[in-house]
Design a protein around this motif. Structure first.
Motif, mmCIF file in Angstrom:
data_model
loop_
_atom_site.group_PDB
_atom_site.id
_atom_site.type_symbol
_atom_site.label_atom_id
_atom_site.label_comp_id
_atom_site.label_asym_id
_atom_site.label_seq_id
_atom_site.Cartn_x
_atom_site.Cartn_y
_atom_site.Cartn_z
ATOM 1 N N ALA A 133 0.826 -1.213 0.000
ATOM 2 C CA ALA A 133 0.000 0.000 0.000
ATOM 3 C C ALA A 133 0.858 1.259 0.000
ATOM 4 O O ALA A 133 1.979 1.282 0.515
ATOM 5 C CB ALA A 133 -0.932 -0.009 1.208
ATOM 6 N N GLY A 134 0.307 2.325 -0.557
ATOM 7 C CA GLY A 134 1.060 3.562 -0.702
ATOM 8 C C GLY A 134 0.702 4.655 0.263
ATOM 9 O O GLY A 134 1.401 5.666 0.333
ATOM 10 N N PHE A 135 -0.384 4.513 1.055
ATOM 11 C CA PHE A 135 -0.845 5.640 1.869
ATOM 12 C C PHE A 135 -1.519 5.127 3.128
ATOM 13 O O PHE A 135 -2.680 4.747 3.107
ATOM 14 C CB PHE A 135 -1.818 6.490 1.036
ATOM 15 N N PHE A 136 -0.763 5.058 4.204
ATOM 16 C CA PHE A 136 -1.339 4.703 5.501
ATOM 17 C C PHE A 136 -0.367 5.139 6.585
ATOM 18 O O PHE A 136 0.788 5.504 6.310
ATOM 19 C CB PHE A 136 -1.631 3.199 5.600
ATOM 20 N N HIS A 137 -0.824 5.112 7.822
ATOM 21 C CA HIS A 137 0.032 5.439 8.954
ATOM 22 C C HIS A 137 0.503 4.141 9.621
ATOM 23 O O HIS A 137 -0.209 3.133 9.610
ATOM 24 C CB HIS A 137 -0.722 6.290 9.973
ATOM 25 N N PRO A 138 1.675 4.142 10.256
ATOM 26 C CA PRO A 138 2.179 2.913 10.878
ATOM 27 C C PRO A 138 1.234 2.301 11.896
ATOM 28 O O PRO A 138 1.173 1.075 12.032
ATOM 29 C CB PRO A 138 3.484 3.379 11.540
ATOM 30 N N TYR A 139 0.476 3.128 12.597
ATOM 31 C CA TYR A 139 -0.381 2.579 13.654
ATOM 32 C C TYR A 139 -1.575 1.805 13.106
ATOM 33 O O TYR A 139 -2.246 1.093 13.859
ATOM 34 C CB TYR A 139 -0.834 3.670 14.622
ATOM 35 N N TYR A 140 -1.833 1.875 11.805
ATOM 36 C CA TYR A 140 -2.891 1.057 11.210
ATOM 37 C C TYR A 140 -2.578 -0.432 11.322
ATOM 38 O O TYR A 140 -3.471 -1.275 11.234
ATOM 39 C CB TYR A 140 -3.073 1.392 9.726
ATOM 40 N N THR A 141 -1.287 -0.758 11.502
ATOM 41 C CA THR A 141 -0.890 -2.164 11.532
ATOM 42 C C THR A 141 -1.413 -2.900 12.759
ATOM 43 O O THR A 141 -1.204 -4.113 12.869
ATOM 44 C CB THR A 141 0.645 -2.298 11.478
ATOM 45 N N ILE A 142 -2.102 -2.217 13.661
ATOM 46 C CA ILE A 142 -2.783 -2.918 14.749
ATOM 47 C C ILE A 142 -3.750 -3.956 14.193
ATOM 48 O O ILE A 142 -4.086 -4.937 14.869
ATOM 49 C CB ILE A 142 -3.538 -1.920 15.656
ATOM 50 N N MET A 143 -4.164 -3.785 12.942
ATOM 51 C CA MET A 143 -5.040 -4.757 12.287
ATOM 52 C C MET A 143 -4.426 -6.154 12.247
ATOM 53 O O MET A 143 -5.140 -7.158 12.188
ATOM 54 C CB MET A 143 -5.344 -4.298 10.863
ATOM 55 N N LEU A 144 -3.116 -6.243 12.289
ATOM 56 C CA LEU A 144 -2.443 -7.542 12.222
ATOM 57 C C LEU A 144 -2.238 -8.176 13.596
ATOM 58 O O LEU A 144 -1.933 -9.374 13.691
ATOM 59 C CB LEU A 144 -1.074 -7.384 11.549
ATOM 60 N N ALA A 145 -2.375 -7.401 14.645
ATOM 61 C CA ALA A 145 -2.029 -7.886 15.982
ATOM 62 C C ALA A 145 -2.823 -9.122 16.411
ATOM 63 O O ALA A 145 -2.237 -10.078 16.933
ATOM 64 C CB ALA A 145 -2.194 -6.763 17.003
ATOM 65 N N PRO A 146 -4.152 -9.177 16.228
ATOM 66 C CA PRO A 146 -4.876 -10.367 16.684
ATOM 67 C C PRO A 146 -4.455 -11.650 15.987
ATOM 68 O O PRO A 146 -4.288 -12.698 16.639
ATOM 69 C CB PRO A 146 -6.347 -10.024 16.371
ATOM 70 N N THR A 147 -4.273 -11.593 14.687
ATOM 71 C CA THR A 147 -3.929 -12.824 13.966
ATOM 72 C C THR A 147 -2.490 -13.252 14.249
ATOM 73 O O THR A 147 -2.193 -14.442 14.350
ATOM 74 C CB THR A 147 -4.148 -12.654 12.445
ATOM 75 N N ILE A 148 -1.569 -12.301 14.398
ATOM 76 C CA ILE A 148 -0.196 -12.647 14.770
ATOM 77 C C ILE A 148 -0.180 -13.298 16.144
ATOM 78 O O ILE A 148 0.482 -14.329 16.361
ATOM 79 C CB ILE A 148 0.706 -11.398 14.741
ATOM 80 N N ALA A 149 -0.923 -12.727 17.085
ATOM 81 C CA ALA A 149 -0.980 -13.286 18.441
ATOM 82 C C ALA A 149 -1.607 -14.676 18.434
ATOM 83 O O ALA A 149 -1.120 -15.603 19.101
ATOM 84 C CB ALA A 149 -1.767 -12.350 19.351
ATOM 85 N N ALA A 150 -2.693 -14.852 17.676
ATOM 86 C CA ALA A 150 -3.394 -16.138 17.642
ATOM 87 C C ALA A 150 -2.519 -17.246 17.061
ATOM 88 O O ALA A 150 -2.391 -18.333 17.634
ATOM 89 C CB ALA A 150 -4.682 -15.998 16.832
#
Length: 724
Positions: free
Chosen positions: A452-469
């Motif tokens: 992706a070309g346009f987002f902020h780093p803190y959007y990556t919280i979207m990955l936290a649940p699946t990485i943890a699981a």
């Protein structure tokens, strides 16, 4: 009744993890100040009328909305209504959502993989640095993640209990998520659809009927609000902020949709410094911390992160900045009033030049290689270089990448280890279906952030649940294999997998920590390597070896995750890392108030509808929060939204609704807002205020100019234009 409660088993480890999450997410939020002043301004306005509440109006007059639907802001406004408008009350819903997400993840993992796996998933989620940072702000991401996990929870319940209404709720919640952060909520839909068709045990026709019902629920909850808003006459509601056609649906599929993937192509050239820059120098790769050309006044921290220091090289304290937290501005209702820096602003500031602090995308993916990095997770657009390893690079990896190696190995182990060897290869056990669900969340979302070309780093919280699981599933499976060891010996491959995970994970973590703590990084690598060797050469199920390995895997991540809490950080651009513990913390996106200007316009407002007008929302937010009065942000968040024409603005001036314009380095230029600013500067009268140098300000004391724009502030009087 007593007997019923006696049978309830309390997981004490889970309670301890939830308590840890509450401390990490909530401690110090009493210093949250304005947090993200853009959204705090909207909350201030939403408390003043039902119309503002319904539309998520940015200003009390309901001129323009924020750049997202208001569902998350509704919770924050309700909290502020109950407890009063304070920093902690506006971030409280995010704190509770973060804790709720940790609990939901436990409930999602434990039934199929055991309590140990559930606890690990909850712990990994709790200790993911960006989760801590996001859960301490009034941004919408923590509430979105909780909503998505709740959707997965109801879908899992529908599979286990065969209840149609639970399918409706599950897909309906994704629609609710759409009205929190739009298409970002749809990123987990592929995982839900695949999991539904693999897991629901009904005849095909019944399953198809249920699925159609779920899609209908999704459509209703997705479209009901934006269609209702767009159907209202445009002159009877606020302008939809960051849209180009005053449409919420256009906002969803444009600025908050395709542009997130392809790069920002609308709303550029306004409040963001360097937004229209297309030179190679301003877009060069910067992942090692080197400054782009022209940014001579910004300093570099130990890890190469670009921090917004005063151009003179002085500390933030010397220019009136309060400690290392640039977002910690006291709420106007706080007991201590405005912080010392606003007193300094009232006396005037010295001209110190300008700094080119945050450069967002220009409509492409940065340079030819897709680099948008500016060094470090503290930066609003430090997203590394596009490619398959982007999430492991310093910029994003230091926020979300700590357990990615574990999760990737966990995905493979889950798919292979839980198979039923007595059945065909394509037959999936219930455990494998759960792994498919989490893998279906991980792969497309990670793929998006990788290109992706346009987002902020803190959007990556979207990955936290699946990485943890997936990380928890992997470790729980290996622990299970160790416990099932025969004759006191494990299979050699169990120890080898432990070794691989330890080496890969500690290696990545040492890379993130190296520039801050080289000695600790070497120690971490050494311990990881020693444990790896131990697992390989010793195939006995040694007691406590798993505990020592787990402590090694989470030790450095725990420290990184604790930094926002230690710093009492509640930033507009959330991030975690040791830089928060220095004078160079996260950036504040506006919210500052020049008290001399505020006193002047308040005294001379008269019957004008607006206290004053400015080009962008970040220049206006602090004044709205402080005064509770209407300030018109002509161009919305980026300063370029086509909210009105020059002729329409002239009518507002002629009718006396607008008397003043506060310029924060606006240069005018093309577009409707540019034409209005050019006209103002040509015909307006500059106001000379005693005790304030209106054409100069320090780069850290932003009187506007959006995210790092030119910070020069000039007040123009427009009341005499038509009386000349």
């Amino acid at each position: 009744m007593r007997e019923k409660f006696k049978n309830i088993k309390v997981d004490k480890w889970l309670l301890a993890i939830l308590a840890l999450a509450a401390i990490l997410y909530g401690w110090g939020t009493w210093d949250a100040g304005n947090a993200n002043s853009f959204y705090t301004s909207a909350i201030t306005s939403m408390l003043q009328s039902w119309s503002n509440f319904w539309y998520g109006a940015f200003d009390p007059a309901g001129f323009i909305t924020v750049d997202k639907p208001p569902v998350a802001l509704w919770f924050m406004a309700i909290s502020a209504k109950i407890f009063g408008l304070h920093g902690w009350s506006i971030v409280l819903p995010s704190v509770l959502a973060g804790i709720g997400s940790v609990y939901l993840l436990y409930r999602l993992i434990a039934p199929k993989f055991g309590a140990f796996a559930g606890r690990l998933a909850a712990l990994f989620m709790t200790l993911t640095p960006i989760v801590v940072a996001d859960s301490r702000t009034n941004n919408m991401d923590a509430i979105l993640v909780f909503t998505l996990l709740l959707a997965i929870y109801f879908l899992q319940k529908a599979v286990n209990q065969n209840k149609f209404w639970q399918v409706l709720i599950a897909f309906g919640l994704i629609g609710v998520g759409f009205n929190i952060k739009m298409l970002q909520a749809f990123m987990i839909l592929p995982a839900m659809v695949v999991y539904y068709w693999l897991s629901v045990k009904k005849p095909f026709k019944r399953k198809l009927g249920w699925f159609i019902g779920g899609v209908a629920s999704l459509a209703i909850f997705t479209l009901a609000y934006p269609v209702a808003v767009d159907s209202v006459s445009k002159d009877r509601r606020p302008y939809i902020g960051s849209s180009q056609t005053n449409s919420l649906l256009e906002l969803a599929f444009g600025y908050n949709g395709t542009e997130r993937l392809l790069g920002q192509s609308t709303g550029t050239g306004g409040a963001f410094a360097g937004m229209n820059s297309t030179t190679k120098k301003s877009q060069q790769k910067n992942t090692k911390g080197q400054m782009p050309s022209g940014q001579k006044n910004s300093k570099r921290t130990k890890n190469g992160q670009q921090n917004m220091t005063p151009p003179t090289g002085k500390t933030a304290k010397a220019t009136g900045q309060a400690g290392g937290n640039r977002s910690r501005q006291n709420m106007p209702t706080g007991k201590n009033g405005q912080k010392a820096r606003n007193n300094i602003q009232a006396k005037g500031t010295k001209k110190v030049g300008k700094t080119n602090n945050m450069t967002p995308p220009t409509g492409t993916r940065g340079n030819k290689k897709g680099s948008m990095s500016m060094g470090g997770g503290n930066n609003a657009f430090a997203i590394g270089t596009a490619g398959p390893l982007r999430l492991l690079q310093q910029d994003l990896g230091s926020q979300i990448g700590w357990f990615i190696p574990l999760s990737l190995i966990g995905m493979l182990i889950g798919l292979l280890g839980y198979r039923d060897r007595k059945k065909k290869w394509y037959y999936l056990t219930s455990e494998q279906k759960e792994v498919v669900l989490w893998a279906g969340w991980l792969v497309p979302v990670a793929g998006f952030f990788s290109v992706a070309g346009f987002f902020h780093p803190y959007y990556t919280i979207m990955l936290a649940p699946t990485i943890a699981a997936l990380s928890a599933i992997r470790l729980a499976y290996l622990k299970q294999q160790q416990e099932q060891a025969k004759d006191g010996k494990m299979h050699r491959w169990v120890g080898s997998l432990w070794a691989i995970c330890l080496l890969a994970t500690t290696g990545v973590q040492a890379y993130y920590a190296w520039s801050y703590y080289p000695t600790a990084s070497v120690a971490l690598l050494a311990v990881g390597a020693a444990l790896a060797v131990w697992w390989v050469i010793d195939n006995r199920p040694v007691r406590h070896r798993i505990a020592v390995s787990l402590i090694t895997l989470v030790a450095m991540a725990s420290w990184w995750a604790a930094t926002p809490t230690i710093a009492h950080e509640s930033a507009a651009i959330p991030s975690a890392g040791p830089s928060l513990l220095t004078s160079q913390g996260s950036q504040d996106l506006g919210g500052e108030v020049n008290t001399s200007i505020l006193k002047y316009v308040t005294k001379h407002q008269g019957n004008a509808k607006y206290l004053f007008t400015t080009s962008d929302s970040n220049s206006a937010s602090g004044y709205i929060i402080k005064s509770k009065k209407a300030v018109m942000a002509l161009g919305g968040y980026n300063g370029t939204d086509p909210t009105m024409t020059l002729n329409q603005f002239k009518k507002l001036v002629k009718s006396g609704q607008v008397k003043y314009f506060l310029s924060s380095g606006d240069k005018g230029g093309s577009g409707q807002i540019g034409k209005i600013i050019t006209w103002i500067k040509k015909h307006g009268t500059k106001v000379k205020l005693s005790g304030t140098q209106t054409n100069s300000t320090s780069s850290t004391q932003s009187f506007g100019g959006g995210m790092g724009g030119n910070n020069s502030s000039t007040l123009y009087d427009l009341s005499n234009i038509y009386s000349k």
